[in-house]
Design an enzyme around this catalytic site. Structure first.
Site, PDB file in Angstrom:
ATOM      1  N   ASP A  74       1.355  -1.221  -0.286  1.00 34.44           N
ATOM      2  CA  ASP A  74      -0.109  -0.006   0.017  1.00 34.44           C
ATOM      3  C   ASP A  74       0.511   1.364   0.043  1.00 34.44           C
ATOM      4  OD1 ASP A  74      -2.142   1.420   0.151  1.00 34.44           O
ATOM      5  OD2 ASP A  74      -2.416   1.482   2.528  1.00 34.44           O
ATOM      6  N   HIS A  75       0.349   1.869  -0.904  1.00 28.96           N
ATOM      7  CA  HIS A  75       0.968   3.151  -1.157  1.00 28.96           C
ATOM      8  C   HIS A  75       2.482   3.218  -1.433  1.00 28.96           C
ATOM      9  CE1 HIS A  75      -2.316   6.040   0.076  1.00 28.96           C
ATOM     10  NE2 HIS A  75      -2.069   5.757   0.996  1.00 28.96           N
ATOM     11  N   ASP A 122       1.654   4.797  -5.574  1.00 26.25           N
ATOM     12  CA  ASP A 122       0.976   6.409  -5.218  1.00 26.25           C
ATOM     13  C   ASP A 122       1.404   6.975  -5.694  1.00 26.25           C
ATOM     14  OD1 ASP A 122      -0.638   8.583  -4.115  1.00 26.25           O
ATOM     15  OD2 ASP A 122      -0.420   7.995  -2.244  1.00 26.25           O
ATOM     16  N   GLU A 149      -3.046   5.556  -8.162  1.00 24.15           N
ATOM     17  CA  GLU A 149      -4.339   6.401  -7.851  1.00 24.15           C
ATOM     18  C   GLU A 149      -4.602   7.813  -7.908  1.00 24.15           C
ATOM     19  OE1 GLU A 149      -4.120   9.087  -3.275  1.00 24.15           O
ATOM     20  OE2 GLU A 149      -3.371   7.678  -3.202  1.00 24.15           O
ATOM     21  N   HIS A 194      -7.660  10.303   4.665  1.00 22.31           N
ATOM     22  CA  HIS A 194      -7.060   9.005   5.466  1.00 22.31           C
ATOM     23  C   HIS A 194      -7.235   9.551   6.800  1.00 22.31           C
ATOM     24  CE1 HIS A 194      -4.431   8.671   2.161  1.00 22.31           C
ATOM     25  NE2 HIS A 194      -4.877   7.272   2.133  1.00 22.31           N
ATOM     26  N   GLY A 254      -9.139   5.597   3.026  1.00 17.97           N
ATOM     27  CA  GLY A 254      -9.567   6.222   4.322  1.00 17.97           C
ATOM     28  C   GLY A 254     -10.947   5.852   5.054  1.00 17.97           C
ATOM     29  N   GLY A 255     -11.086   3.845   4.279  1.00 17.18           N
ATOM     30  CA  GLY A 255     -12.569   3.342   4.597  1.00 17.18           C
ATOM     31  C   GLY A 255     -13.506   4.019   5.684  1.00 17.18           C
ATOM     32  N   ASN A 275     -10.119   0.197   1.945  1.00 18.04           N
ATOM     33  CA  ASN A 275      -8.807   0.134   2.545  1.00 18.04           C
ATOM     34  C   ASN A 275      -9.556   0.785   3.913  1.00 18.04           C
ATOM     35  OD1 ASN A 275      -7.152  -0.594   0.753  1.00 18.04           O
ATOM     36  ND2 ASN A 275      -5.825   1.726   0.745  1.00 18.04           N
ATOM     37  N   THR A 323      -8.024   2.684  10.175  1.00 20.24           N
ATOM     38  CA  THR A 323      -7.644   3.428  11.052  1.00 20.24           C
ATOM     39  C   THR A 323      -8.681   3.147  12.394  1.00 20.24           C
ATOM     40  OG1 THR A 323      -7.453   5.612  10.303  1.00 20.24           O
ATOM     41  CG2 THR A 323      -8.746   5.769  12.640  1.00 20.24           C
TER      42      THR A 323
END
Length: 276
Positions: free
Chosen positions: A82-83, A104, A134, A174, A203-204, A225, A228
């Site tokens: 990721d990223h 990204d 992205e 995010h 940032g789901g 995604n 958090t």
């Protein structure tokens, strides 16, 4: 062995009306709980190694951990970078056994983002690995602001990069610690109208559960995604374990107590994205 590519789980999701959760990992305890949650829900899961995870644990170790969990799992598991911010990072992930890489380039100008993403997608595809890109920068709670995705830019990006999935900026943020936010559905529909590629929401955790479910079933968003809210579950469980028995000093015994709460939080995230 249930190790699969991102494309192998997102294309069925696109056709069947559901989405797959990309669960952000930080260590063995959470990634193991995520796979247990996916098995309990009988659905695929995407294990994601983001920048903070990679800063703590080297990519070769993460690749081995992901692949081991996938080989033992009864459901499809994607090993996802990721990223990734450079071609070198994505190349290393592929060499370490990841089956999907996310590049990204969203902070770059459109032409540069397209060119670099296309090169990484071609490299990934040559190794039978999926690639996510992205377009439109997704900001951070209390930090950098988002730059919404332009639908025409998204159409060009999808067409010229050849990515298997496209992350978009449509009101998502995010590191949001509540679900008070919401996605710009008009912008989502405008992007859907000009491309057939599976869409991704970073940032789901900040997206209300009801909206996640509805969009998973009624849009081209095939991947959410989630990080958090799972970190919060882990942190709460860890605090309770440490404070609950001041005489316990064995880290294995302490960390074991995070498994069930994290698994249940992951189950909720996974369940919300399943088909009707």
């Amino acid at each position: 062995m249930s190790l699969v590519t991102l494309k192998e789980v997102l294309q069925p999701a696109l056709k069947q009306g559901h989405a797959v959760a990309g669960l952000v990992t930080l260590g063995w305890e959470d990634m193991r709980a995520y796979v247990a949650a996916a098995e309990a829900e009988n659905c695929p899961v995407i294990l994601q190694a983001g920048p903070s995870c990679r800063a703590h644990t080297p990519l070769p170790i993460l690749g081995t951990m992901f692949r081991h969990l996938a080989e033992e799992a009864s459901v499809p598991v994607v090993a996802h970078l990721d990223h990734g911010y450079t071609i070198e990072e994505c190349k290393q992930a592929i060499e370490c056994g990841f089956t999907s890489v996310m590049f990204d380039g969203s902070r770059k100008v459109l032409e540069q983002n397209i060119a670099e993403t296309a090169a990484i997608a071609a490299m990934a595809h040559a190794a039978n690995v999926s690639c996510e890109g992205e377009i439109g920068f997704v900001g951070y709670a209390g930090g950098e602001s988002s730059a919404g995705t332009d639908p025409e830019d998204a159409a060009r990006f999808a067409r010229e990069t050849g990515v298997d999935a496209m992350a978009i900026s449509v009101g998502n943020v995010h590191l949001q610690t509540d679900r008070a936010g919401g996605l710009d559905e008009a912008r989502i529909r405008a992007i859907e109208a000009v491309t057939d590629i599976p869409l991704v929401i970073h940032g789901g955790s900040g997206v209300p559960l009801e909206q996640r479910t509805r969009l998973a079933r009624q849009s081209k968003i095939c991947k959410f995604n989630i990080g958090t809210e799972l970190r919060l579950a882990f942190g709460t469980a860890l605090r309770e374990a440490v404070n609950g028995d001041p005489d316990c000093f064995d880290r294995v015994q302490i960390l074991k107590q995070t498994h069930d709460p994290v698994m249940e939080a992951a189950r909720e995230a996974l369940h919300a994205l399943k088909s009707a």
